[in-house]
Design an enzyme around this catalytic site. Sequence first.
Site: not given
Ligand code: ZN
Length: 366
Positions: A126, A128, A138, A151, A232-233
């Site tokens: 995915h 960012h 990120e 990522h 990171t989520t």
């Molecule tokens: Zn990510």
Amino acid sequence: MNCTRLGLSLLLLTALGCTAEEHGSEGSSHPKREGPGHSHWSYADKAQWKTDFPDCGGQMQSPINIDTNSTMYSRELQAIVLSGSNLDPSKRLGLMNNGHTVVLRLPESLTITDGYPQEYRAMQLHFHWGSPQGPGSEHTVDGHRYDGEIHVVYYNPRYNSIKQAMTQPDGLAVLAAFLQVGPEKNTHYQPLLEQLHEVQETGEETTVAGFNIRGLLPSNLDRYYRYRGSLTTPPCYQTVNWTVFNQTVLLSQEQLSVLETTLQGEDDEVLQNNFRLPQPLHGRGVLASFQAAVSPRRVPLPDSEQLGSSLHTGDVLAILFGILFAVTALAFLIYIYKQRSQSRRPDSHTKPNVIYTAATPEENMG
Ligand SMILES: [Zn+2]
């Protein structure tokens, strides 16, 4: 110097190996949509994540800022080697807008075969990104934020399920690379970007014909940073062994704009700035698979850019000790010289070579 480095590296590796944490909570996989019993989350309320997802307030969170001066070279870090990345077009891959990002599902036949202590199998990848007004990677490097970040998420197959792997210290590996605007269209990204409009709204899904996933990553997989962090989520599980590549991936401005302006988030607004800010290191070390060049600080390559590089801690220590040694040796030599001079002139105190005349008492009273 090599001994110093080796010693420090071993210390750090030992410390890293001892940071196992247990996770009791259960949750949806990153970055799928939250499962039953899970609270809604958004990038607008990042400060609230830890209320519903306690791990988000932990001591090993991601992303981080990579301070290249503080990274430590480790010769243990071999080049990342991927297997099974070139997928046949007959293989269809799921592409989905989950409200937070676009996710491409990957078959488990894609593996990391070297660069980690064990094999990892692919789950999904995915992105960012920021917005036309600003960048959105990120991770940051020496405080610099790149335009975007890819990522690729992997799990450790020694665990029975992905869900179980997600809560284990060595359960997940993520390969991260920075996206940056370059002069040319990146053909490897076209299959994804051309179909992005098919998943414009949250929850929409489509399929993409198999292509060479390896092409989405930088050409150089030798040079990278490694540290232990988290998703990171939410639920921010602290189970990710991160690899952040030194070489960036270049997309054309038009391609980056497609990524920044096509998708809608859960609020039906344009999905932008889906990145979390750097989290505190809390004493964690960041390893580098390469020894940085002393100069120039940034080495531009024809088809990419090398991230900032500079002196390592080992080099700085070596220089400091060298200077300290030189100063001590010099002081010792001066001391010896003075001692010898004094012993050669035994009468120097009793009969000085006077080149002035003493002032008279009268003169001194003025
Ligand atoms: Zn990510």
